[in-house]
Scaffold this motif. Structure first.
Motif, mmCIF file in Angstrom:
data_model
loop_
_atom_site.group_PDB
_atom_site.id
_atom_site.type_symbol
_atom_site.label_atom_id
_atom_site.label_comp_id
_atom_site.label_asym_id
_atom_site.label_seq_id
_atom_site.Cartn_x
_atom_site.Cartn_y
_atom_site.Cartn_z
ATOM 1 N N PHE A 165 16.965 -8.614 17.462
ATOM 2 C CA PHE A 165 16.036 -9.247 16.530
ATOM 3 C C PHE A 165 15.992 -10.748 16.764
ATOM 4 O O PHE A 165 16.907 -11.332 17.358
ATOM 5 C CB PHE A 165 16.418 -8.952 15.068
ATOM 6 C CG PHE A 165 17.653 -9.680 14.592
ATOM 7 C CD1 PHE A 165 17.551 -10.905 13.938
ATOM 8 C CD2 PHE A 165 18.924 -9.135 14.792
ATOM 9 C CE1 PHE A 165 18.680 -11.572 13.493
ATOM 10 C CE2 PHE A 165 20.044 -9.805 14.344
ATOM 11 C CZ PHE A 165 19.930 -11.024 13.698
ATOM 12 N N THR A 166 14.911 -11.351 16.257
ATOM 13 C CA THR A 166 14.743 -12.807 16.229
ATOM 14 C C THR A 166 14.166 -13.177 14.877
ATOM 15 O O THR A 166 13.211 -12.548 14.415
ATOM 16 C CB THR A 166 13.789 -13.282 17.337
ATOM 17 O OG1 THR A 166 14.324 -12.917 18.609
ATOM 18 C CG2 THR A 166 13.599 -14.791 17.289
ATOM 19 N N ALA A 167 14.753 -14.177 14.218
ATOM 20 C CA ALA A 167 14.286 -14.564 12.886
ATOM 21 C C ALA A 167 14.535 -16.052 12.660
ATOM 22 O O ALA A 167 15.484 -16.618 13.208
ATOM 23 C CB ALA A 167 14.988 -13.739 11.807
ATOM 24 N N GLU A 168 13.655 -16.667 11.879
ATOM 25 C CA GLU A 168 13.852 -18.056 11.462
ATOM 26 C C GLU A 168 14.543 -18.058 10.103
ATOM 27 O O GLU A 168 14.101 -17.368 9.173
ATOM 28 C CB GLU A 168 12.520 -18.783 11.379
ATOM 29 C CG GLU A 168 11.864 -18.977 12.738
ATOM 30 C CD GLU A 168 10.550 -19.755 12.651
ATOM 31 O OE1 GLU A 168 10.117 -20.050 11.513
ATOM 32 O OE2 GLU A 168 9.962 -20.054 13.706
ATOM 33 N N VAL A 169 15.628 -18.822 9.991
ATOM 34 C CA VAL A 169 16.418 -18.850 8.759
ATOM 35 C C VAL A 169 16.761 -20.296 8.407
ATOM 36 O O VAL A 169 16.639 -21.200 9.251
ATOM 37 C CB VAL A 169 17.716 -18.035 8.910
ATOM 38 C CG1 VAL A 169 17.405 -16.561 9.118
ATOM 39 C CG2 VAL A 169 18.562 -18.579 10.061
ATOM 40 N N ARG A 170 17.213 -20.495 7.170
ATOM 41 C CA ARG A 170 17.670 -21.822 6.724
ATOM 42 C C ARG A 170 19.153 -21.734 6.384
ATOM 43 O O ARG A 170 19.574 -20.887 5.596
ATOM 44 C CB ARG A 170 16.870 -22.281 5.516
ATOM 45 C CG ARG A 170 15.397 -22.535 5.821
ATOM 46 C CD ARG A 170 14.625 -22.872 4.570
ATOM 47 N NE ARG A 170 15.072 -24.138 3.989
ATOM 48 C CZ ARG A 170 14.804 -24.523 2.742
ATOM 49 N NH1 ARG A 170 14.107 -23.726 1.947
ATOM 50 N NH2 ARG A 170 15.232 -25.682 2.290
ATOM 51 N N LEU A 171 19.940 -22.635 6.995
ATOM 52 C CA LEU A 171 21.382 -22.645 6.810
ATOM 53 C C LEU A 171 21.814 -23.923 6.114
ATOM 54 O O LEU A 171 21.286 -25.006 6.400
ATOM 55 C CB LEU A 171 22.099 -22.537 8.160
ATOM 56 C CG LEU A 171 21.711 -21.362 9.077
ATOM 57 C CD1 LEU A 171 22.566 -21.375 10.337
ATOM 58 C CD2 LEU A 171 21.819 -20.042 8.352
ATOM 59 N N LYS A 172 22.804 -23.790 5.199
ATOM 60 C CA LYS A 172 23.361 -24.969 4.526
ATOM 61 C C LYS A 172 24.452 -25.552 5.414
ATOM 62 O O LYS A 172 25.448 -24.891 5.732
ATOM 63 C CB LYS A 172 23.948 -24.607 3.171
ATOM 64 C CG LYS A 172 24.470 -25.831 2.409
ATOM 65 C CD LYS A 172 25.242 -25.429 1.165
ATOM 66 C CE LYS A 172 24.299 -24.941 0.080
ATOM 67 N NZ LYS A 172 25.038 -24.679 -1.196
ATOM 68 N N LEU A 173 24.292 -26.824 5.800
ATOM 69 C CA LEU A 173 25.238 -27.465 6.704
ATOM 70 C C LEU A 173 26.319 -28.206 5.919
ATOM 71 O O LEU A 173 26.370 -28.171 4.689
ATOM 72 C CB LEU A 173 24.490 -28.413 7.641
ATOM 73 C CG LEU A 173 23.368 -27.780 8.481
ATOM 74 C CD1 LEU A 173 22.873 -28.765 9.531
ATOM 75 C CD2 LEU A 173 23.836 -26.499 9.147
ATOM 76 N N GLU A 174 27.168 -28.889 6.643
ATOM 77 C CA GLU A 174 28.315 -29.575 6.053
ATOM 78 C C GLU A 174 27.905 -30.581 4.986
ATOM 79 O O GLU A 174 28.581 -30.744 3.969
ATOM 80 C CB GLU A 174 29.108 -30.275 7.165
ATOM 81 C CG GLU A 174 30.341 -31.016 6.682
ATOM 82 C CD GLU A 174 31.011 -31.773 7.817
ATOM 83 O OE1 GLU A 174 32.181 -32.152 7.645
ATOM 84 O OE2 GLU A 174 30.356 -31.981 8.861
ATOM 85 N N ASN A 175 26.736 -31.252 5.167
ATOM 86 C CA ASN A 175 26.280 -32.260 4.202
ATOM 87 C C ASN A 175 25.599 -31.653 2.984
ATOM 88 O O ASN A 175 25.077 -32.374 2.132
ATOM 89 C CB ASN A 175 25.339 -33.257 4.884
ATOM 90 C CG ASN A 175 24.118 -32.573 5.502
ATOM 91 O OD1 ASN A 175 23.878 -31.393 5.265
ATOM 92 N ND2 ASN A 175 23.359 -33.321 6.313
ATOM 93 N N GLY A 176 25.549 -30.333 2.903
ATOM 94 C CA GLY A 176 24.958 -29.672 1.749
ATOM 95 C C GLY A 176 23.451 -29.472 1.840
ATOM 96 O O GLY A 176 22.848 -28.917 0.912
ATOM 97 N N LYS A 177 22.832 -29.935 2.905
ATOM 98 C CA LYS A 177 21.384 -29.798 3.065
ATOM 99 C C LYS A 177 21.062 -28.603 3.960
ATOM 100 O O LYS A 177 21.828 -28.270 4.871
ATOM 101 C CB LYS A 177 20.794 -31.073 3.682
ATOM 102 C CG LYS A 177 20.946 -32.299 2.796
ATOM 103 C CD LYS A 177 20.306 -33.521 3.440
ATOM 104 C CE LYS A 177 20.420 -34.741 2.532
ATOM 105 N NZ LYS A 177 19.805 -35.952 3.142
ATOM 106 N N TYR A 178 19.927 -27.994 3.664
ATOM 107 C CA TYR A 178 19.481 -26.852 4.463
ATOM 108 C C TYR A 178 18.690 -27.332 5.669
ATOM 109 O O TYR A 178 17.898 -28.269 5.585
ATOM 110 C CB TYR A 178 18.611 -25.908 3.626
ATOM 111 C CG TYR A 178 19.414 -25.056 2.654
ATOM 112 C CD1 TYR A 178 19.990 -23.857 3.088
ATOM 113 C CD2 TYR A 178 19.591 -25.447 1.336
ATOM 114 C CE1 TYR A 178 20.718 -23.061 2.216
ATOM 115 C CE2 TYR A 178 20.326 -24.656 0.453
ATOM 116 C CZ TYR A 178 20.891 -23.472 0.896
ATOM 117 O OH TYR A 178 21.612 -22.690 0.040
ATOM 118 N N ARG A 179 18.927 -26.669 6.780
ATOM 119 C CA ARG A 179 18.198 -26.965 7.998
ATOM 120 C C ARG A 179 17.705 -25.647 8.604
ATOM 121 O O ARG A 179 18.299 -24.587 8.416
ATOM 122 C CB ARG A 179 19.082 -27.697 9.029
ATOM 123 C CG ARG A 179 19.470 -29.110 8.601
ATOM 124 C CD ARG A 179 18.266 -30.023 8.596
ATOM 125 N NE ARG A 179 18.619 -31.396 8.260
ATOM 126 C CZ ARG A 179 18.568 -31.910 7.045
ATOM 127 N NH1 ARG A 179 18.199 -31.137 6.031
ATOM 128 N NH2 ARG A 179 18.888 -33.157 6.827
#
Length: 483
Positions: free
Chosen positions: A78-92
């Motif tokens: 599969f291939t999907a676009e997702v948003r991850l919460k990084l160390e600084n607390g912001k989603y990328r």
């Protein structure tokens, strides 16, 4: 096969993190870069659940779990676009994609790559936002875009243009019937503008009457500009249509009212002028006789003065009859006018500036077949053509052969002369209100004196006409004279 350290170092250089998944045990190992991105947490024994609850944005949890189960149980990539919460607390934004492999030929394993696409996603949103504002502005102003490929005659319309023309969104214009959307009396004019633009690079900005897909007539303001390739060859015409039907209808009604008022005012002015001249002498004579009667002492003097009143009365009655006759017919100035051939006037001008034309390698194209002569003062017409043509040659675009297109035609009962060029153009936003002023110049040139257009405007208006201009910087200029 690359070991984990080598793989991690290569992918980290491209800001790509990854998971390794044992498809038999469902065990997950995160790369060092992935761990670093999310702040080196302690996920416990179940990294998948920690990822779903604490790293992955909630909007994507269900779909990701489904994809993961399909991958482990059925080896479905599969291939999907997702948003991850990084160390600084912001989603990328990341793109998660599966790479399937076999480790040592025995254990089935899968690799999930997490590619940082945040900047690309932001750029996409910016483009979409800008396009949204463009679309909204176009909708609010009823302005649609179009493009004509001059090599293939293929026409492209945006959705607003299709809406203006009452066409469905999936409608594609046929090159063979592109004139069907213009009113019959406008088609020759349209062909002429497209020809000048595609062959000679002369832009246009005109008001046209068009037909919708269902034959509804309406007015648009059409603008077209040539599109050049690197070799300065014209490959297309780009432009816009703006629906001005309501505005144009109101304008025509207002102009009709103004014409009626102007005509009435003109007749009143002429009548007042004639009255002031022709009746003044009779009024003065009556006033003088009245004064002499009061001063006369003998009956004989008074009788003679009374006889004079009779003569003045007859003359006054005749003058009034003449005035009444004048009021009932249109008066026009015909002094010094004669039928002047446009071709003969242009030949005189070309002969007088032949050295300039030859020196600048200029080409003058004339079309007088729709209107070959005008009742005018020949010296005025020659002067007008001379000023406009010499200006077009003087202010040519560097590196481009100067082409001057002169044509005449009749429209709605009025006679017109147009002189167009493909030269430097004039910034009308900056100089529009100064265009025809005395001693006004808009480009550096050793022979520029700033009086030619002033003289031209005065000559045109003296003959009861008007002159207007449209221009695009670095594209060209068109002067339009209404006789």
């Amino acid at each position: 096969m690359l070991n984990d350290l080598q793989l991690n170092n290569i992918l980290e250089d491209f800001d790509v993190a990854y998971w390794k998944i044992n498809l038999l045990t469902r065990e997950i190992s995160w790369s060092e870069h992935f761990n670093h991105l999310i702040g080196d947490p302690d996920p416990g024994n179940n990294k998948l659940e920690y990822f779903l609850e604490h790293v992955l944005h909630k909007d994507y949890r269900y779909d990701f779990r489904e994809h993961f189960e399909d991958l482990v149980a059925r080896h479905k990539p599969f291939t999907a676009e997702v948003r991850l919460k990084l160390e600084n607390g912001k989603y990328r934004w990341f793109e998660c994609r599966n790479l399937k492999s076999r480790e040592k030929g025995l254990t089935d394993a899968a690799v999930l790559l997490f590619v940082n696409i945040h900047q690309a996603k932001r750029d996409q949103y910016t483009i979409e936002e800008n396009f949204f504002y463009y679309r909204e502005t176009a909708e609010m102003t009823s302005t649609g875009g179009w493009y004509l490929d001059v090599k293939t005659n293929v026409v492209y319309w945006d959705n607003v243009t299709k809406k203006i023309l009452d066409c469905p969104i999936d409608y594609e214009p046929n090159p063979d019937d592109r004139l069907r959307f213009y009113a019959p009396d406008q088609r020759e004019k349209v062909e002429n503008h497209f020809k000048k633009c595609s062959v000679f690079g002369i832009p246009f900005k005109v008001e046209l009457k068009m037909l919708s897909l269902h034959k509804r007539e309406f007015w648009v303001r059409a603008t077209g500009k040539p599109v050049y390739n690197e070799e300065q060859e014209i490959i297309g015409i780009r432009g816009v249509y703006q629906d001005i039907d309501e505005q144009k209808t109101n304008e025509l009604n207002l102009q009709n009212s103004l014409d009626i008022i102007a005509s009435q005012n003109s007749r009143l002015f002429n009548f007042a002028h004639i009255v002031s001249h022709q009746l003044r002498s009779h009024s003065s004579n009556l006033s003088l006789i009245s004064q002499l009667l009061n001063e006369a002492r003998s009956p004989e003097d008074k009788l003679e003065l009374i006889n004079n009143i009779g003569d003045i009365s007859e003359n006054l009655e005749e003058a009034i009859k003449q005035l009444n006759s004048m009021v009932t017919r249109q008066l026009s100035l015909r002094k010094e006018r004669q039928n002047v051939s446009f071709k003969e006037a242009l030949d005189v001008v070309i002969a007088s500036i032949s050295s300039l034309i030859k020196r600048e390698n200029a080409e003058i194209i004339a079309e007088f077949d729709k209107l070959n002569e005008i009742n005018y003062i020949s010296e005025y017409l020659e002067s007008i053509l001379l000023n406009l043509i010499t200006n077009a040659i003087k202010y040519k675009q560097r590196g481009r052969k100067p082409i001057i297109y002169v044509q005449t035609y009749k429209e709605n009962g009025d006679s017109y002369l147009e002189v167009s060029d493909n030269g430097m153009g004039i910034d009308l936003d900056e100089y529009g209100d100064k265009m025809f002023g005395m001693y006004k110049t808009f480009h550096r040139h050793p022979e520029a004196k700033g009086i030619g257009l002033f003289i031209t405007k005065n000559q045109v208006e003296t003959m009861g006409g008007s002159i207007s201009v449209t221009s695009t910087v670095n594209i060209g200029t068109t002067f339009k004279i209404k006789f």
